[in-house]
Design a protein around this motif. Sequence first.
Motif, PDB file in Angstrom:
ATOM      1  N   ASP A   1       0.811  -1.218   0.000  1.00  0.00           N
ATOM      2  CA  ASP A   1       0.000   0.000   0.000  1.00  0.00           C
ATOM      3  C   ASP A   1       0.849   1.275   0.000  1.00  0.00           C
ATOM      4  O   ASP A   1       0.318   2.371  -0.162  1.00  0.00           O
ATOM      5  CB  ASP A   1      -0.968   0.008   1.188  1.00  0.00           C
ATOM      6  CG  ASP A   1      -0.250   0.033   2.523  1.00  0.00           C
ATOM      7  OD1 ASP A   1       0.703  -0.753   2.687  1.00  0.00           O
ATOM      8  OD2 ASP A   1      -0.638   0.823   3.401  1.00  0.00           O
ATOM      9  N   GLU A   2       2.167   1.139   0.180  1.00  0.00           N
ATOM     10  CA  GLU A   2       3.049   2.301   0.175  1.00  0.00           C
ATOM     11  C   GLU A   2       3.690   2.455  -1.205  1.00  0.00           C
ATOM     12  O   GLU A   2       4.463   1.583  -1.629  1.00  0.00           O
ATOM     13  CB  GLU A   2       4.131   2.157   1.235  1.00  0.00           C
ATOM     14  CG  GLU A   2       3.597   2.013   2.646  1.00  0.00           C
ATOM     15  CD  GLU A   2       4.697   1.709   3.649  1.00  0.00           C
ATOM     16  OE1 GLU A   2       5.887   1.855   3.283  1.00  0.00           O
ATOM     17  OE2 GLU A   2       4.378   1.317   4.779  1.00  0.00           O
ATOM     18  N   PRO A   3       3.418   3.565  -1.918  1.00  0.00           N
ATOM     19  CA  PRO A   3       3.990   3.752  -3.260  1.00  0.00           C
ATOM     20  C   PRO A   3       5.517   3.677  -3.276  1.00  0.00           C
ATOM     21  O   PRO A   3       6.099   3.058  -4.174  1.00  0.00           O
ATOM     22  CB  PRO A   3       3.500   5.146  -3.664  1.00  0.00           C
ATOM     23  CG  PRO A   3       2.262   5.374  -2.853  1.00  0.00           C
ATOM     24  CD  PRO A   3       2.505   4.670  -1.555  1.00  0.00           C
TER      25      PRO A   3
ATOM     26  N   GLU B   1       0.568  -6.173   6.175  1.00  0.00           N
ATOM     27  CA  GLU B   1      -0.479  -5.332   6.746  1.00  0.00           C
ATOM     28  C   GLU B   1      -0.868  -4.227   5.773  1.00  0.00           C
ATOM     29  O   GLU B   1      -0.085  -3.334   5.486  1.00  0.00           O
ATOM     30  CB  GLU B   1      -0.005  -4.727   8.069  1.00  0.00           C
ATOM     31  CG  GLU B   1       0.197  -5.773   9.150  1.00  0.00           C
ATOM     32  CD  GLU B   1       0.548  -5.152  10.480  1.00  0.00           C
ATOM     33  OE1 GLU B   1       0.838  -3.939  10.517  1.00  0.00           O
ATOM     34  OE2 GLU B   1       0.549  -5.877  11.476  1.00  0.00           O
ATOM     35  N   MET B   2      -2.098  -4.324   5.262  1.00  0.00           N
ATOM     36  CA  MET B   2      -2.625  -3.316   4.345  1.00  0.00           C
ATOM     37  C   MET B   2      -4.046  -2.991   4.761  1.00  0.00           C
ATOM     38  O   MET B   2      -4.738  -3.834   5.337  1.00  0.00           O
ATOM     39  CB  MET B   2      -2.620  -3.840   2.898  1.00  0.00           C
ATOM     40  CG  MET B   2      -1.244  -4.118   2.331  1.00  0.00           C
ATOM     41  SD  MET B   2      -1.330  -4.723   0.627  1.00  0.00           S
ATOM     42  CE  MET B   2      -2.059  -6.356   0.875  1.00  0.00           C
ATOM     43  N   PRO B   3      -4.511  -1.777   4.489  1.00  0.00           N
ATOM     44  CA  PRO B   3      -5.902  -1.443   4.813  1.00  0.00           C
ATOM     45  C   PRO B   3      -6.866  -2.251   3.945  1.00  0.00           C
ATOM     46  O   PRO B   3      -6.535  -2.647   2.832  1.00  0.00           O
ATOM     47  CB  PRO B   3      -5.990   0.055   4.495  1.00  0.00           C
ATOM     48  CG  PRO B   3      -4.877   0.315   3.521  1.00  0.00           C
ATOM     49  CD  PRO B   3      -3.788  -0.637   3.891  1.00  0.00           C
ATOM     50  N   GLY B   4      -8.074  -2.482   4.466  1.00  0.00           N
ATOM     51  CA  GLY B   4      -9.053  -3.262   3.708  1.00  0.00           C
ATOM     52  C   GLY B   4      -8.715  -4.737   3.775  1.00  0.00           C
ATOM     53  O   GLY B   4      -8.679  -5.336   4.845  1.00  0.00           O
ATOM     54  N   LEU B   5      -8.453  -5.330   2.628  1.00  0.00           N
ATOM     55  CA  LEU B   5      -8.098  -6.749   2.549  1.00  0.00           C
ATOM     56  C   LEU B   5      -6.614  -6.902   2.859  1.00  0.00           C
ATOM     57  O   LEU B   5      -5.761  -6.453   2.108  1.00  0.00           O
ATOM     58  CB  LEU B   5      -8.410  -7.268   1.141  1.00  0.00           C
ATOM     59  CG  LEU B   5      -8.412  -8.774   0.905  1.00  0.00           C
ATOM     60  CD1 LEU B   5      -9.528  -9.440   1.688  1.00  0.00           C
ATOM     61  CD2 LEU B   5      -8.555  -9.072  -0.582  1.00  0.00           C
TER      62      LEU B   5
ATOM     63  N   VAL C   1       6.898 -13.940  -1.368  1.00  0.00           N
ATOM     64  CA  VAL C   1       7.928 -13.300  -0.554  1.00  0.00           C
ATOM     65  C   VAL C   1       7.213 -12.224   0.248  1.00  0.00           C
ATOM     66  O   VAL C   1       6.679 -11.277  -0.313  1.00  0.00           O
ATOM     67  CB  VAL C   1       9.047 -12.674  -1.412  1.00  0.00           C
ATOM     68  CG1 VAL C   1      10.029 -11.919  -0.524  1.00  0.00           C
ATOM     69  CG2 VAL C   1       9.766 -13.747  -2.217  1.00  0.00           C
ATOM     70  N   PHE C   2       7.163 -12.406   1.571  1.00  0.00           N
ATOM     71  CA  PHE C   2       6.491 -11.440   2.421  1.00  0.00           C
ATOM     72  C   PHE C   2       7.381 -10.220   2.651  1.00  0.00           C
ATOM     73  O   PHE C   2       8.594 -10.352   2.805  1.00  0.00           O
ATOM     74  CB  PHE C   2       6.152 -12.066   3.776  1.00  0.00           C
ATOM     75  CG  PHE C   2       5.093 -13.124   3.704  1.00  0.00           C
ATOM     76  CD1 PHE C   2       3.772 -12.779   3.506  1.00  0.00           C
ATOM     77  CD2 PHE C   2       5.415 -14.466   3.849  1.00  0.00           C
ATOM     78  CE1 PHE C   2       2.782 -13.756   3.442  1.00  0.00           C
ATOM     79  CE2 PHE C   2       4.439 -15.446   3.790  1.00  0.00           C
ATOM     80  CZ  PHE C   2       3.116 -15.080   3.587  1.00  0.00           C
ATOM     81  N   CYS C   3       6.749  -9.067   2.686  1.00  0.00           N
ATOM     82  CA  CYS C   3       7.442  -7.830   3.029  1.00  0.00           C
ATOM     83  C   CYS C   3       6.803  -7.330   4.322  1.00  0.00           C
ATOM     84  O   CYS C   3       5.612  -7.009   4.332  1.00  0.00           O
ATOM     85  CB  CYS C   3       7.292  -6.786   1.925  1.00  0.00           C
ATOM     86  SG  CYS C   3       7.923  -7.356   0.335  1.00  0.00           S
TER      87      CYS C   3
END
Length: 254
Positions: free
Chosen positions: A12-14, A60-64, A80-82
């Motif tokens: 979610d972070e550009p 962790e992101m807003p919404g889904l 690959v998890f960030c």
Amino acid sequence: MNQPYRTIIIDDEPLARERLIELLKGFPESVQVIGSAKNGTEAKEKINELKPDLIFLDVEMPGLTGFELLEQLHTIPFVVFCTAYDHYSLKAFETNSIDYLVKPVRPERIERTVEKLNLFKGSYNSNEIIETIKEMARVKDAKKMTSLTIKKGERIIFVKLEDVIFLEANEKYVSVFANTEHYLTGQSLSQLELKLPDEFLRVHRAVIINTKYVDEVQKYFNSRYVITLKNRQKTRITSGRTYMSQIKTWMDFN
């Protein structure tokens, strides 16, 4: 793998997306970025449409959230998890199926990830990914979560987890049975399972129990158990067949 992994970046972070895309340009033989998404909902659409081999996924992101996204996919790509988790919490990631990157991502860490991906051949266990996600959530939230927030009319009630005996899902709500009260919550049982601490155990697709309130466990036919709880009603719960191994593991360590 002869062809590069067709890859989608989900964050979610550009700036985080741009940084990953830029870093991965250094490995064109291994990774080909075919798209990016700013949230789980957009990511689900792109994954279903583009069918990538690999995703870099923010947890962790807003919404889904990243957790919920993977649970909704029919086929899970390599992941690959960030994350912003510390190394202690990341014990759950140390498998031969997935990798993780701790933000901010360093170039040398990306190189190690690519080396690991280049070694992957053969089968990929989606269930292992889901279990890893749940383990991550338990490690992260166990220290934080001490109560459930329940909306009752215009009031907000905080129900201490130490008072919760079991939770049971019905069509629209989850019933929360505490020592002397019964509450309803709009959160799904799966959402609650991700947040509840280790003493809470799912024993049926519709039931999570607080193991501190277990009075007796009896074997039942067809790989099931009958669990008697220490409440006033002496509630008896018959477990689901698919939860046999979780219950046996819990009993072995208690």
